[in-house]
Write an enzyme that holds these catalytic residues in place. Structure first.
Site: not given
Ligand code: HEM
Ligand SMILES: [Cu+2]
Lengths: 457, 77
Positions: A206, A210, A357-359, A422-423
């Site tokens: 995490h 950041y 989300h992370f894209h 996913r994956r």
């Protein structure tokens, strides 16, 4: 002062070169069907998620420190060491991934085993980054000694916070790689504690995200105001936001492990509460940025309700690309809050929603801001200029990237809600009816990929 | 992007591109010294980490099932 930029250039450009080549490579990511899907996926995640971001961030941070608190010859030499060690580690890990000896995805979860060289490469990257950390600390330390009693420059302060976070967090992954993975992959230990390895990874994982975000915040707080012809609204607010991000970045890793047995629910709950504290610095940032926009516009004499907004420098790619990044963080951050809520996490965990989300957060918020920085940083370092033609190309690049990512990420979110995993390589899951509903979203992602990844990378 | 990068590195016309670092608003409040008390903030950071992780990690070490041998299939090495 002046001549040190030459060296910086090489450090940074060296880093950028490596990472930009990877863009080209990632464009290929749908092509080579001879190669295993999971190899390609590992390449994509490791090269874009870990290599490109880390090299860019460390190079950018060196340049910020050099500009604000200075860099001595000795520190420059040490910075080269950091660069070469990280590069060596990167090459070791990449060769293993590319030859299919380390198809373990970028989270390298146990009990999947990679070739030991892969783990040694990771360890070198981390050691190299620690050298950078200590150079940055020393830069600030020397400046403070020479300027007793003064507050340190804002950007130097921000870099220091990011590096404190990085060094504390990467201890976790260093322990995991050195103590658990390397002996196990060499065969010295027969078994590995899977839960412990995952916990150590997310203790690092995490703060890692950041670590990608804070450099973007640095640009939003301290660079964008200059580009739009304004001033920083409040130096103390910016510093407080960074402190809060530091405090609540690390003790939160369990929000990635909410579905994992073996961790007591009480502690998951406590870490989720700590996770949600991030809302405070995030909203502070959003407020401060838009207040800067408005204050700047009003000073220039736009009195109507939204006149200041229309007159922002939309045609300047140094502004446009990071601005799109800021907007993307609205759904990105909201999605993060959904992910971290225990009940809703049960719905989306390990679905392709998370990839969506992370894209949004990484590939749009952070990376578009990094591109916006590249557009002035690279010509600054090479003694050239961002011409109007290149500016225009940059705008086209940013827009294609945006459209492609939007289509892809929206489709991923929807498909994830419908349960698309996913994956996973393509599978019909024994022909369940649910699967048919995923297909059209899968196709939307594909076409978005084709549409945008080639021209914009 | 790669094309633009190469242009900016090798081919764009010579000149000086500014390094845009903004200054603070004149009438902003002065920054409190407390914000630069590194020892304090690092101590709180470490304190929070110890609070959130010590007991659960201890429990993980205590109650773990037997470890796992390495897997090279279906994916891995
Ligand atoms: C608003 C703050 C954020 C919160 C609360 C948050 C929360 C979460 C949660 C709970 C997950 C795990 C979902 C699951 O697997 O079940 C996750 C995944 C992820 N997030 Fe965020 N996120 C935030 C911002 C960001 C940012 C800024 C980035 C990157 C710049 C990011 C990158 C990622 C990545 C890469 C993953 C996937 C990790 C994996 O491979 O499993 N997130 N996020
Ligand atoms: Cu997280």
């Amino acid at each position: 002062m002046a001549f040190m930029y030459v060296t910086f250039t090489s450090l940074l450009v060296g880093g950028l070169m490596g990472l930009l080549q990877t863009f080209v490579r990632s464009g290929k990511y749908t092509l080579p069907f001879g190669i295993d899907y999971y190899t390609i996926l590992t390449v994509h995640g490791v090269i874009l998620g870990l290599v490109m971001t880390t090299f860019f961030i460390i190079g950018f941070q060196f340049s910020l420190m050099g500009k604000t608190v200075g860099l001595t010859d000795k520190q420059r030499k040490a910075a080269w060491w950091s660069f070469w060690i990280m590069l060596a580690g990167t090459i070791m890990a990449s060769v293993m991934v590319l030859t299919g000896q380390a198809s373990v995805l970028y989270t390298f979860y146990a009990p999947l085993r990679a070739h030991p060289v892969f783990y040694f490469g990771l360890a070198l990257v981390i050691i190299g980054s620690w050298i950078a950390v200590f150079i940055n600390f020393r830069q600030l330390y020397l400046w403070r000694k020479a300027n007793k009693g003064q507050k340190s420059p804002l950007l130097a302060y921000m870099v220091t916070i990011n590096m404190i976070m990085w060094v504390i967090a990467s201890l976790g992954v260093a322990v995991s790689v050195l103590v658990l993975f390397i002996p196990w992959s060499l065969g010295y230990t027969a078994t590995i504690n899977v839960l412990l390895s995952r916990t150590l990874f997310w203790y690092f994982g995490h703060p890692l995200v950041y670590f990608w975000l804070l450099p973007a915040y640095m640009a939003w707080y301290a660079i964008i105001p200059k580009i739009i012809g304004g001033k920083i609204l409040s130096d103390s607010l910016a510093r407080l936001a960074f402190i809060l991000l530091l405090l609540f970045s690390i003790p939160v890793g369990f929000h990635h492990q909410l579905t994992e047995p073996g961790i007591d629910a009480t502690w998951k709950f406590i870490q989720v509460v700590l996770t949600f504290m991030v809302v405070i610095p995030t909203l502070m940032t959003a407020f401060s940025i838009f207040a800067t926009f408005e204050a700047t516009g009003r000073k220039k004499g736009y009195t109507t309700l939204f006149g200041w907004f229309r007159k922002l420098p939309w045609k300047d790619v140094r502004f446009l690309a990071p601005f799109i990044g800021m907007v993307a963080f609205i759904p990105g951050g909201a999605g993060g809050i959904i992910n971290a809520s225990h009940q809703m996490n049960a719905l989306i965990h390990n679905t392709i929603w998370v990839t969506g989300h992370f894209h949004l957060t990484a590939a749009m918020t952070s990376v578009l801001t990094f591109f916006g920085i590249t557009y002035w940083l690279v010509p600054h370092l090479t003694g050239r200029r961002l011409t109007p033609r290149l500016n225009k190309l940059g705008i086209i690049q940013s827009l294609t990237w945006t459209v492609g990512m939007l289509i892809m990420s929206t489709a991923m979110h929807i498909q994830g809600l419908l349960g698309g995993p996913r994956r996973s390589n393509f599978s019909e899951y024994a022909g369940g009816a649910q699967v048919d509903t995923w297909i059209s979203y899968q196709m939307a992602q594909e076409s978005a990929d084709r549409f945008s990844s080639l021209p914009s990378s | 992007m790669v094309y633009i990068f190469i242009q900016l590195t090798f081919f764009a016309p010579r000149g000086v591109e500014e390094y845009p670092i903004a200054e603070e608003e004149e009438d902003a409040e002065p920054t409190p010294k407390l914000l630069e008390n590194w020892v304090l903030w690092i101590a709180i950071t470490i304190g929070l980490i110890l609070f959130a992780y010590t007991i659960p990690v201890f429990e993980i070490l205590q109650h773990s099932p037997p470890g796992s041998p390495p897997f090279d299939w279906p994916i891995g090495k």
